[in-house]
Design an enzyme around this catalytic site. Sequence first.
Site, PDB file in Angstrom:
ATOM      1  N   ASP A  13      36.249  39.637  38.925  1.00 42.53           N
ATOM      2  CA  ASP A  13      36.035  39.949  40.347  1.00 42.53           C
ATOM      3  C   ASP A  13      36.075  38.713  41.239  1.00 42.53           C
ATOM      4  OD1 ASP A  13      35.691  42.547  39.444  1.00 42.53           O
ATOM      5  OD2 ASP A  13      33.516  42.317  39.269  1.00 42.53           O
ATOM      6  N   LYS A  16      41.191  38.225  42.500  1.00 46.09           N
ATOM      7  CA  LYS A  16      42.562  38.109  41.997  1.00 46.09           C
ATOM      8  C   LYS A  16      43.518  39.028  42.751  1.00 46.09           C
ATOM      9  CE  LYS A  16      40.900  39.138  37.944  1.00 46.09           C
ATOM     10  NZ  LYS A  16      39.451  39.050  38.165  1.00 46.09           N
ATOM     11  N   GLY A  40      39.399  46.101  38.285  1.00 51.15           N
ATOM     12  CA  GLY A  40      39.441  46.743  39.601  1.00 51.15           C
ATOM     13  C   GLY A  40      39.823  45.662  40.582  1.00 51.15           C
ATOM     14  N   HIS A  41      41.056  45.678  41.046  1.00 49.79           N
ATOM     15  CA  HIS A  41      41.563  44.620  41.920  1.00 49.79           C
ATOM     16  C   HIS A  41      41.719  45.175  43.336  1.00 49.79           C
ATOM     17  CE1 HIS A  41      43.345  42.206  38.296  1.00 49.79           C
ATOM     18  NE2 HIS A  41      42.062  42.462  38.185  1.00 49.79           N
ATOM     19  N   GLN A 224      40.049  40.462  34.505  1.00 53.05           N
ATOM     20  CA  GLN A 224      38.748  39.920  34.068  1.00 53.05           C
ATOM     21  C   GLN A 224      38.678  38.422  34.410  1.00 53.05           C
ATOM     22  OE1 GLN A 224      40.440  42.183  31.443  1.00 53.05           O
ATOM     23  NE2 GLN A 224      39.522  43.559  32.904  1.00 53.05           N
TER      24      GLN A 224
HETATM   25  P1  GDP Z   1      39.353  41.053  41.391  1.00 51.75           P
HETATM   26  O1  GDP Z   1      38.917  41.981  40.320  1.00 51.75           O
HETATM   27  O2  GDP Z   1      39.381  39.634  40.947  1.00 51.75           O
HETATM   28  O3  GDP Z   1      40.654  41.462  42.030  1.00 51.75           O
HETATM   29  O4  GDP Z   1      38.233  41.128  42.528  1.00 51.75           O
HETATM   30  P2  GDP Z   1      37.531  42.487  43.085  1.00 51.75           P
HETATM   31  O5  GDP Z   1      38.498  43.177  43.950  1.00 51.75           O
HETATM   32  O6  GDP Z   1      36.914  43.258  41.978  1.00 51.75           O
HETATM   33  O7  GDP Z   1      36.324  41.869  43.890  1.00 51.75           O
HETATM   34  C1  GDP Z   1      36.500  41.006  44.953  1.00 51.75           C
HETATM   35  C2  GDP Z   1      35.841  41.642  46.182  1.00 51.75           C
HETATM   36  O8  GDP Z   1      35.713  40.670  47.196  1.00 51.75           O
HETATM   37  C3  GDP Z   1      36.678  42.735  46.817  1.00 51.75           C
HETATM   38  O9  GDP Z   1      35.819  43.691  47.378  1.00 51.75           O
HETATM   39  C4  GDP Z   1      37.467  42.009  47.889  1.00 51.75           C
HETATM   40  O10 GDP Z   1      37.858  42.868  48.954  1.00 51.75           O
HETATM   41  C5  GDP Z   1      36.445  41.018  48.362  1.00 51.75           C
HETATM   42  N1  GDP Z   1      36.956  39.738  48.854  1.00 51.75           N
HETATM   43  C6  GDP Z   1      38.023  39.025  48.434  1.00 51.75           C
HETATM   44  N2  GDP Z   1      38.064  37.834  49.053  1.00 51.75           N
HETATM   45  C7  GDP Z   1      37.009  37.801  49.885  1.00 51.75           C
HETATM   46  C8  GDP Z   1      36.481  36.814  50.785  1.00 51.75           C
HETATM   47  O11 GDP Z   1      36.997  35.706  50.925  1.00 51.75           O
HETATM   48  N3  GDP Z   1      35.346  37.146  51.470  1.00 51.75           N
HETATM   49  C9  GDP Z   1      34.723  38.345  51.330  1.00 51.75           C
HETATM   50  N4  GDP Z   1      33.621  38.572  52.044  1.00 51.75           N
HETATM   51  N5  GDP Z   1      35.190  39.289  50.485  1.00 51.75           N
HETATM   52  C10 GDP Z   1      36.304  39.010  49.773  1.00 51.75           C
HETATM   53  P1  IMO Z   2      38.474  42.466  37.011  1.00 52.68           P
HETATM   54  O1  IMO Z   2      39.905  42.377  36.542  1.00 52.68           O
HETATM   55  C1  IMO Z   2      34.244  42.170  36.065  1.00 52.68           C
HETATM   56  C2  IMO Z   2      33.010  43.368  32.037  1.00 52.68           C
HETATM   57  C3  IMO Z   2      32.171  44.610  31.919  1.00 52.68           C
HETATM   58  C4  IMO Z   2      31.382  44.278  30.673  1.00 52.68           C
HETATM   59  C5  IMO Z   2      32.383  43.536  29.815  1.00 52.68           C
HETATM   60  C6  IMO Z   2      33.106  44.401  28.787  1.00 52.68           C
HETATM   61  O2  IMO Z   2      38.244  43.450  38.091  1.00 52.68           O
HETATM   62  O3  IMO Z   2      37.942  41.107  37.324  1.00 52.68           O
HETATM   63  P2  IMO Z   2      34.931  46.311  28.861  1.00 52.68           P
HETATM   64  O4  IMO Z   2      35.098  47.504  29.751  1.00 52.68           O
HETATM   65  O5  IMO Z   2      36.080  45.355  28.933  1.00 52.68           O
HETATM   66  O6  IMO Z   2      34.584  46.704  27.463  1.00 52.68           O
HETATM   67  O7  IMO Z   2      33.637  45.542  29.427  1.00 52.68           O
HETATM   68  O8  IMO Z   2      33.346  43.003  30.707  1.00 52.68           O
HETATM   69  N1  IMO Z   2      34.291  43.552  32.752  1.00 52.68           N
HETATM   70  C7  IMO Z   2      34.517  43.119  33.996  1.00 52.68           C
HETATM   71  N2  IMO Z   2      33.694  42.506  34.889  1.00 52.68           N
HETATM   72  N3  IMO Z   2      35.536  42.370  36.380  1.00 52.68           N
HETATM   73  C8  IMO Z   2      36.380  42.958  35.497  1.00 52.68           C
HETATM   74  O9  IMO Z   2      37.705  43.055  35.732  1.00 52.68           O
HETATM   75  C9  IMO Z   2      35.868  43.394  34.262  1.00 52.68           C
HETATM   76  N4  IMO Z   2      36.407  44.009  33.183  1.00 52.68           N
HETATM   77  C10 IMO Z   2      35.434  44.085  32.266  1.00 52.68           C
HETATM   78  O10 IMO Z   2      31.349  44.776  33.039  1.00 52.68           O
HETATM   79  O11 IMO Z   2      30.353  43.366  30.995  1.00 52.68           O
HETATM   80 MG    MG Z   3      37.453  43.447  39.977  1.00 54.15          MG
END
Ligand code: GDP
Ligand code: IMO
Ligand code: MG
Length: 423
Positions: A13, A16, A40-41, A224
């Site tokens: 998270d 990415k 979850g991107h 991840q």
């Molecule tokens: P990913 O899994 O690496 O793609 O990241 P996620 O989407 O799971 O989580 C990142 C969260 O931060 C999302 O809700 C984005 O919309 C939000 N986000 C990304 N960049 C920024 C930022 O610079 N500031 C804030 N406040 N939110 C951001």
């Molecule tokens: P993105 O791509 C954050 C965490 C789960 C758990 C562990 C194992 O959005 O950054 P799994 O379902 O793979 O067996 O879970 O890894 N986890 C993540 N945490 N972002 C993710 O993906 C994750 N994918 C798995 O919460 O701790």
């Molecule tokens: Mg994510």
Amino acid sequence: MAVDLLLGLQWGDEGKGKIVDVLTQQYDIIARFQGGPNAGHTLEFNGIKHVLHTIPSGIFHPKAINIIGNGVVIDPIILKKEMEALAPFQINLKERLLVSRKAHLILPTHRLLDAASETAKGKAKIGSTLKGIGPTYMDKTGRNGIRVGDIEMPDFEQKYRALSDKHQAMIGFYGVEIQYNLSELEREFFQAIESLKQLTFIDSEEYLYQAQKSGKKILAEGAQGSLLDIDFGTYPFVTSSNTTAAGACTGLGIAPNQIKEVFGIFKAYTTRVGSGPFPTELFDEDGETMGRVGREFGATTGRKRRCGWLDLVALKYAVRVNGVTQLMMIKADVLSGFDRLKICIAYRYKGKEINYFPYSIEAENVTPIYTEMKGWAQDLTQISDAENLPEELKQYIAFLEKELEVPIRIVSVGPDRKQTILR
Ligand code: GDP
Ligand code: IMO
Ligand code: MG
């Protein structure tokens, strides 16, 4: 032409999805190489927020080809839902979303096995997203898995049946109660297989080889984060794939000497969702503030993310394991308003001060040692020029660059595509 790689340096998270979307205009191909719908991107532009789980984050750009590589595990049911969510955007998925025949399929019983395993572990559970990731990779390495290419074979349904039957016996072995209606799940699965068949299946290593030869620019999108890597993460509280740079080689069939830039992305603080050690975790008002301002809820499961200060020991480790050449820092805006910012610069490990990432970072072994920096009050979300960032943030960035020995090229100050500052 070489391949660039973008990957998360913490526990996932790190933004990415957002940054891949921003970078896609410079690339012809975006390819996912590991993980599955545990990811979850999130992407935001034109006032709309999209969450992608299996589909690469380049899908909204009119020209980019998006590839689901051999290292990815695919749940056809989740992919079908993602495809349906894209329907209003009139994307030609047949041409723009290509799927490796060597990618493994997540069966409904893989998800049930995940649930049974976690239930049986009780308090020691991993905190899995319950998407069937672990059991699917276990079948892959155990040489029992079913791949996308099998869908095109005459014995696909027999293969499915044999594996599903075996899984049902295994679920019994866990001796825990889980409720499910398998015939309903299977009906959904086979419907989703029909949707999957509407996409183009490719031999992705050959496709990518030819693409490189003809000068196409390729960006590999990690899922991840490095601390969830099966080898280098906080085992056993990890995912079941190599989330680090090497995973892009095995997950796409790209040779190591073809990788050029390695973009490492991190949050200006740290979050973790699920179980496992987290030395800089906060249980006070500061942690609450990060969670509230940063809207720290999982994009896949909706779970509350644990929050804490930036951990430079862990970040340095991730930079080294991946060979990061450029850094990107997101969510700097979330730190606005903190008087003092803490950065963990070393660990007290079994009574001794260390500055490397040790075998165990469990709380009984590790206490973080912090340095403090002055914070800034200014709202950053409207800033577009690095020059206009507050002095204290410039100092925060300079300190990190000095410690990590890698330049920070992007600072993100909000979730929208436009809230991205290049340095
Ligand atoms: P990913 O899994 O690496 O793609 O990241 P996620 O989407 O799971 O989580 C990142 C969260 O931060 C999302 O809700 C984005 O919309 C939000 N986000 C990304 N960049 C920024 C930022 O610079 N500031 C804030 N406040 N939110 C951001
Ligand atoms: P993105 O791509 C954050 C965490 C789960 C758990 C562990 C194992 O959005 O950054 P799994 O379902 O793979 O067996 O879970 O890894 N986890 C993540 N945490 N972002 C993710 O993906 C994750 N994918 C798995 O919460 O701790
Ligand atoms: Mg994510």
